[in-house]
Design a protein around this motif. Structure first.
Motif, PDB file in Angstrom:
ATOM      1  N   CYS A  68      37.956  27.128  10.077  1.00  0.00           N
ATOM      2  CA  CYS A  68      37.449  28.025   9.033  1.00  0.00           C
ATOM      3  C   CYS A  68      36.981  27.179   7.865  1.00  0.00           C
ATOM      4  CB  CYS A  68      38.517  29.017   8.585  1.00  0.00           C
ATOM      5  SG  CYS A  68      37.926  30.166   7.306  1.00  0.00           S
ATOM      6  N   THR A  99      42.364  35.559   5.910  1.00  0.00           N
ATOM      7  CA  THR A  99      42.673  34.305   6.596  1.00  0.00           C
ATOM      8  C   THR A  99      43.794  33.605   5.850  1.00  0.00           C
ATOM      9  OG1 THR A  99      40.405  34.046   7.405  1.00  0.00           O
ATOM     10  CG2 THR A  99      41.788  32.082   7.384  1.00  0.00           C
ATOM     11  N   LEU A 115      42.315  31.055  14.230  1.00  0.00           N
ATOM     12  CA  LEU A 115      40.942  30.568  14.217  1.00  0.00           C
ATOM     13  C   LEU A 115      40.932  29.073  14.553  1.00  0.00           C
ATOM     14  CD1 LEU A 115      39.746  32.265  10.909  1.00  0.00           C
ATOM     15  CD2 LEU A 115      39.198  32.994  13.243  1.00  0.00           C
ATOM     16  N   CYS A 175      34.433  37.722  13.671  1.00  0.00           N
ATOM     17  CA  CYS A 175      35.361  36.845  14.374  1.00  0.00           C
ATOM     18  C   CYS A 175      36.441  37.673  15.050  1.00  0.00           C
ATOM     19  CB  CYS A 175      36.025  35.864  13.405  1.00  0.00           C
ATOM     20  SG  CYS A 175      34.889  34.963  12.345  1.00  0.00           S
ATOM     21  N   CYS A 200      35.010  32.422  19.529  1.00  0.00           N
ATOM     22  CA  CYS A 200      35.592  32.849  18.257  1.00  0.00           C
ATOM     23  C   CYS A 200      34.961  34.150  17.780  1.00  0.00           C
ATOM     24  CB  CYS A 200      35.394  31.762  17.204  1.00  0.00           C
ATOM     25  SG  CYS A 200      36.232  32.098  15.639  1.00  0.00           S
TER      26      CYS A 200
END
Length: 320
Positions: free
Chosen positions: A87, A59, A84, A230, A211
């Motif tokens: 997070c 991420t 996303l 995810c 998600c």
């Protein structure tokens, strides 16, 4: 072109904060700036999340200019197959970065940091002692149960009953016994495939921007461990902030977790947990909702200066 980052992990989930080299992000408000990123510099997400510089479960935190007077900073959360909506682990890492680099005023014993992100305002509280950041806790956006006992027919023909919960992002919660498996690292590949299937069918049936999917057991043990996927096959290594928020919200509205009561929620992958606590009942868009507090800690793993040579045939990155 070069991109500079500081890398962290939170509960085992790898996080990468962009600190330099970003192209100019245009727009008069947060929404316009977010749309500009999606439409004009999506290559940054791919270059840092995709191989050879990243990988599927990475991420990336992309700071952008906020437009809320209460906010200290604003951020987008970039992943290998999607942006996303929220997070939690990345937010905890971002707070540590802001504090350690003097981008917010730090006060002992705890510093308040307000982050603007796609779902709204997230308020964080970080321990600060002798110039060091400790645990960070955050209060997420109002979370609620969207639907209960929704039947889905998977591509295998198996019927599963899911619960769809919003906790900054929409997740489908499905129980392991419906998939005829037990939650364990040994079933990693099988669980990932099942979760991807559930997410896709939930999107088709609900028309919600799902998600991901959480595979849960029916126990109320403390700690409790789940398997969270995810986007497309992005297996969460840590506790998953938005996923833990969804699980705690579902437990709260089922009477299994009370206001002020804490529980440890964690990942079957790393066995790392966050402390999760419902702190306030509220409402949003006609839904009964709850504010969930998540507490954990970020650990720095390194600094990078990523280079992109124009004659590199894989300069854009690739995702197996």
């Amino acid at each position: 072109m070069k991109l500079e980052t500081v890398d962290y992990h939170c509960g085992g989930s790898p996080m990468r904060v962009i600190t330099g080299g970003l192209p100019e992000i245009r727009g008069s408000c947060f929404k316009e700036r977010m749309e500009f990123v999606h439409q004009n510099i999506d290559f940054v997400r791919k270059q840092l999340c995709w191989e050879p510089r990243g990988y599927r479960s990475m991420t990336v935190v992309m700071p952008i200019q906020h437009d809320q007077s209460l906010a200290d900073a604003a951020v987008l959360y970039c992943a290998a197959t999607m942006y996303l909506p929220f997070c939690g682990e990345a937010s905890i890492c971002f707070v540590r970065y802001l504090m350690e680099h003097g981008l917010v005023k730090c006060t002992e014993p705890e510093t308040k940091v307000v982050i603007q992100c796609p779902p709204g305002i997230v308020t964080c509280y970080a321990e600060w002692t002798n110039g060091k950041v400790g645990n960070v806790r955050f209060h997420g956006v109002p979370a609620y149960v969207h639907s209960i006992d929704t039947d889905l027919i998977l591509s295998t023909g198996v019927k599963v009953r899911t619960n769809i919960v919003y906790g900054g992002a929409y997740y489908a919660i499905v129980y392991e016994d419906q998939l005829q498996l037990d939650i364990s690292k040994e079933k990693y590949t099988t669980m990932t495939s099942w979760a991807d299937d559930v997410t896709q069918k939930a999107i088709e049936q609900s028309q919600l921007p799902m998600c991901g999917t959480i595979i849960n057991d029916r126990s109320l043990k403390d700690p409790t461990f789940r398997f969270v996927v995810c986007g497309e096959s992005m297996v969460n290594r840590g506790f998953c902030g938005s996923g833990s928020t969804c699980c705690a919200t579902f437990d709260y509205f089922n009477g299994n977790l009370k206001l002020g009561e804490s529980r440890q929620y964690g990942s079957i992958v790393t066995k790392q947990c966050a402390t999760v606590t419902p702190v306030k009942a509220t409402k949003i868009d006609g839904h009964d909702a709850v504010i969930i507090e998540i507490k954990s800690r970020a650990y720095r793993t390194g600094n990078h200066v990523f280079e992109f040579e124009s004659d590199d045939p894989l300069v854009a990155g690739f995702l197996p």
